[in-house]
Design a protein around this motif. Structure first.
Motif, PDB file in Angstrom:
ATOM      1  N   ARG A  15     105.661  55.967 118.609  1.00  0.00           N
ATOM      2  CA  ARG A  15     105.861  54.545 118.325  1.00  0.00           C
ATOM      3  C   ARG A  15     106.373  54.353 116.892  1.00  0.00           C
ATOM      4  NH1 ARG A  15     100.147  51.985 119.911  1.00  0.00           N
ATOM      5  NH2 ARG A  15      99.495  53.811 118.706  1.00  0.00           N
ATOM      6  N   GLU A  16     107.259  53.356 116.711  1.00  0.00           N
ATOM      7  CA  GLU A  16     107.768  53.067 115.372  1.00  0.00           C
ATOM      8  C   GLU A  16     106.716  52.357 114.538  1.00  0.00           C
ATOM      9  OE1 GLU A  16     111.315  50.849 115.810  1.00  0.00           O
ATOM     10  OE2 GLU A  16     112.423  52.441 116.819  1.00  0.00           O
ATOM     11  N   ARG A  17     105.897  51.550 115.175  1.00  0.00           N
ATOM     12  CA  ARG A  17     104.833  50.825 114.480  1.00  0.00           C
ATOM     13  C   ARG A  17     103.522  51.055 115.214  1.00  0.00           C
ATOM     14  NH1 ARG A  17     107.889  44.959 113.827  1.00  0.00           N
ATOM     15  NH2 ARG A  17     109.586  45.656 112.469  1.00  0.00           N
ATOM     16  N   SER A  18     102.436  50.881 114.510  1.00  0.00           N
ATOM     17  CA  SER A  18     101.136  51.150 115.107  1.00  0.00           C
ATOM     18  C   SER A  18     100.767  50.143 116.190  1.00  0.00           C
ATOM     19  CB  SER A  18     100.055  51.146 114.010  1.00  0.00           C
ATOM     20  OG  SER A  18     100.031  49.890 113.348  1.00  0.00           O
ATOM     21  N   ASN A  19     101.324  48.913 116.091  1.00  0.00           N
ATOM     22  CA  ASN A  19     100.988  47.902 117.091  1.00  0.00           C
ATOM     23  C   ASN A  19     102.018  47.819 118.212  1.00  0.00           C
ATOM     24  OD1 ASN A  19     103.011  46.949 115.515  1.00  0.00           O
ATOM     25  ND2 ASN A  19     102.149  44.897 115.180  1.00  0.00           N
ATOM     26  N   ASP A  20     102.967  48.764 118.248  1.00  0.00           N
ATOM     27  CA  ASP A  20     103.939  48.790 119.339  1.00  0.00           C
ATOM     28  C   ASP A  20     103.312  49.330 120.609  1.00  0.00           C
ATOM     29  OD1 ASP A  20     105.810  47.791 117.703  1.00  0.00           O
ATOM     30  OD2 ASP A  20     106.964  49.642 117.454  1.00  0.00           O
ATOM     31  N   LEU A  21     103.924  48.961 121.731  1.00  0.00           N
ATOM     32  CA  LEU A  21     103.496  49.516 123.009  1.00  0.00           C
ATOM     33  C   LEU A  21     103.996  50.952 123.133  1.00  0.00           C
ATOM     34  CD1 LEU A  21     104.297  46.495 125.352  1.00  0.00           C
ATOM     35  CD2 LEU A  21     102.061  47.170 124.474  1.00  0.00           C
ATOM     36  N   GLN A  22     103.284  51.708 123.936  1.00  0.00           N
ATOM     37  CA  GLN A  22     103.717  53.075 124.167  1.00  0.00           C
ATOM     38  C   GLN A  22     105.041  53.083 124.932  1.00  0.00           C
ATOM     39  OE1 GLN A  22     102.545  55.814 123.057  1.00  0.00           O
ATOM     40  NE2 GLN A  22     100.473  55.327 122.337  1.00  0.00           N
ATOM     41  N   ARG A  23     105.894  54.023 124.598  1.00  0.00           N
ATOM     42  CA  ARG A  23     107.188  54.105 125.260  1.00  0.00           C
ATOM     43  C   ARG A  23     107.022  54.547 126.709  1.00  0.00           C
ATOM     44  NH1 ARG A  23     112.016  56.170 121.327  1.00  0.00           N
ATOM     45  NH2 ARG A  23     111.700  54.645 119.663  1.00  0.00           N
TER      46      ARG A  23
END
Length: 445
Positions: A15-23
Motif C-alpha cells: 500500500r502507498e499509504r497506511s490507510n489505503d485498502l489492500q490491493r
C-alpha cells in the motif's frame, strides 16, 4: 536443472499509504465482464464532465504601468520572462512568484521588440524612439534592482521588431529595412531592403541559423539568408501578416498570424499554398508563438481572446478570456510548454495553464495513473455524440459570440454567392480556389 519459482514485486501488493485498502488482483478476461464497454463509456462521460468542472486555466496577473507591447523568453531560465510596455518600461518577471526581478530603464517611447541570447546573458531591445539598446542580464542572486544598458545605437527610423539567432551571436532588427547586427559592432554588418514599406516582424529559423522570415505592411512575407546579398523569396497575401512563428520541431514549417483573423501554416519549400488554415478568431491575430514541443501554438487576437491550436488542426482546442482582459498584443509559451503568458493593453501580463484542467503540484503515482486512464477513456470515446459535445463546448462572452456568428454568416454568404455565379456562368469559365490558395496574391522570387 531448472527450478520454477514464484517471483513477485513488493510494489504490486504494498500500500502507498497506511490507510489505503489492500490491493486486489483482477482477472482481465473480457468474458467475466460483459458490461465492460458500457462501464467505460460512463467513466469517459464522467471524465469529460470533470475536465470542465476543473477547467480553471487562469493562474495570475502581473501589472505594468502601460499597455504590454512585446515579450521575450529567457532560454536559460525557465521561470523568467521579459516584458516591454508602451511607456518604455522593460521588466524581468519571475512567473513563479509573479514579481518584478529587474528593471531595464532607458527607452523614451514604446518598446517594440525584445530578444535574449541563447545563453540568456544578454538582452536586446528596440523601440519607437529609434534606439537599439543592449543589456547584460544580471545573475539571479544580484542585488541590483535596475540595470543600465551596456551599449546603444541611434537610428533615423523607428524599429518594429528584433530577433536573435538560435545558434550564433547575430541578431536582426526591422523597421525601414532589415539590419543584421552582432554584439561587437556599432553598425549593421548587413542590410536588406525589398520595397519601401515598413517591415513589422522578424523571426530566425531554429534549424538553419542564417535563415529568417519577415512580414511587412505591404502584405508580404519575405525569406532571407543573411549570408546572401539579396532576399530569397517573397509571398504577397491579400491582408497583412502581423507576426510569424517557426515550428521548432519541423524547421521547414512556419505559421503566419494574419490580419483577417486566420493563421496560415506554410512549408517554405512550397509557398504557393498553405499547408493548413487555422480559423476561429473574430478579429485580427496580433501575435503567435509555438510550443517547444512543436505540436501546438498559441495566438493572441484583437478580439480579446487567447487561443491554443494544434499544429495540424483547423480549429482551436482551447480559448481563454477574462472580463477585464482587453486586446491581446503578445503571447508566449513557457519553455517547458506548461504555461501560456499573454500581454494586453489593459496593462497586465496574464499567466495561464496550457492544459486548463491540469492539476498543479506534485502528483502521487496513483494520481498520475488515474489522469492517464481518464485521458485514454476520453480519447477512446471522443467520437460519441455526448462525449464530443461536452469536450467541444466552450463558453464565450456575448460580444465575441456575436462577432463569431456574424463572421460565419459573412463567410457562408460569400460561399453561396460564388456558387450562384458559377452556376449561372459558362461551364469552366469560373474556377473555385481552395481556401489554402485563396488568400495568396502571388509569389515573387
Amino acid at each position: 536443472m531448472k527450478v520454477k519459482t514464484i517471483s513477485r514485486s513488493t510494489d504490486e501488493f504494498t500500500r502507498e499509504r497506511s490507510n489505503d485498502l489492500q490491493r486486489v488482483f483482477r482477472n482481465y478476461d473480457p468474458n467475466l465482464r460483459p458490461q465492460e464497454k458500457a462501464v467505460e463509456y460512463v467513466r469517459a462521460l464522467n471524465a469529460a464532465k470533470l475536465e470542465k468542472i476543473f477547467g480553471r486555466p487562469f493562474v495570475g496577473a502581473m501589472e505594468h504601468n502601460e499597455a504590454i507591447s512585446c515579450m521575450a523568453k529567457n532560454p536559460n531560465h525557465l521561470k523568467g520572462i521579459f516584458a516591454g510596455s508602451e511607456d518604455g518600461d522593460i521588466r524581468l518577471w519571475d512567473i513563479t512568484s509573479r514579481r518584478t526581478v529587474r528593471k531595464f530603464p532607458g527607452h523614451r517611447g514604446a518598446v517594440r521588440g525584445l530578444t535574449a541570447t541563447t545563453d540568456g546573458s544578454r538582452l536586446v531591445s528596440c523601440g519607437a524612439d529609434c534606439i537599439i539598446r543592449r543589456w547584460t542580464v544580471p545573475v539571479e542572486d544580484s542585488s541590483e534592482d535596475s540595470v543600465k544598458p551596456e551599449d546603444f545605437h541611434i537610428s533615423k527610423n523607428a524599429y518594429w521588431g528584433v530577433d536573435h539567432q538560435w545558434k550564433g551571436d547575430q541578431f536582426a532588427t526591422v523597421g525601414a529595412q532589415v539590419d543584421i547586427w552582432n554584439h561587437t559592432s556599432n553598425a549593421p554588418v548587413r542590410s536588406f531592403q525589398w520595397g519601401t514599406d515598413t517591415v513589422i516582424s522578424v523571426r530566425f529559423n531554429p534549424g538553419h541559423p542564417d535563415l529568417l522570415a519577415t512580414s511587412a505592411s505591404d502584405r508580404s512575407i519575405t525569406l532571407y539568408d543573411i549570408k546572401m546579398t539579396v532576399p530569397i523569396k517573397k509571398l504577397i497575401m491579400q491582408t497583412k501578416t502581423n507576426s510569424i512563428a517557426w515550428n521548432p520541431m519541423e524547421p521547414m514549417n512556419f505559421t503566419a498570424a494574419n490580419e483577417d483573423g486566420n493563421c496560415y501554416s506554410y512549408d517554405l519549400r512550397k509557398l504557393n499554398e498553405a499547408t493548413m488554415v487555422h480559423t476561429d478568431h473574430a478579429a485580427a491575430v496580433m501575435d503567435i508563438d509555438y510550443s517547444p514541443t512543436g505540436r501546438e501554438f498559441v495566438t493572441g487576437s484583437y478580439d480579446r481572446t487567447v487561443r491554443i491550436f494544434r499544429y495540424n488542426g483547423g480549429h482551436s482546442r482551447e480559448i481563454y478570456h477574462t472580463s477585464r482582459m482587453q486586446r491581446v498584443f503578445c503571447v508566449k509559451f513557457s519553455c517547458d510548454a506548461s504555461y501560456v503568458i499573454s500581454g494586453s493593453d489593459d496593462y497586465n501580463l496574464r499567466l495561464w495553464k496550457a492544459m486548463a484542467s491540469e492539476q498543479l503540484g506534485v502528483l502521487l503515482p496513483r494520481e498520475k495513473k488515474r489522469h492517464e486512464y481518464d485521458e485514454a477513456l476520453k480519447n477512446r470515446y471522443k467520437h460519441l455524440p455526448e462525449v464530443k459535445r461536452i469536450l467541444r463546448h466552450r463558453h464565450l462572452p456575448l460580444p465575441i459570440y456575436k462577432a463569431a456568428a456574424l463572421r460565419r454568416t459573412m463567410t457562408e454568404s460569400a460561399r453561396k454567392k460564388e456558387e450562384k455565379r458559377k452556376a449561372h456562368s459558362a461551364p469552366g469559365s469560373i474556377s473555385t480556389k481552395p481556401l489554402r490558395k485563396r488568400r495568396i496574391v502571388k509569389e515573387v522570387e
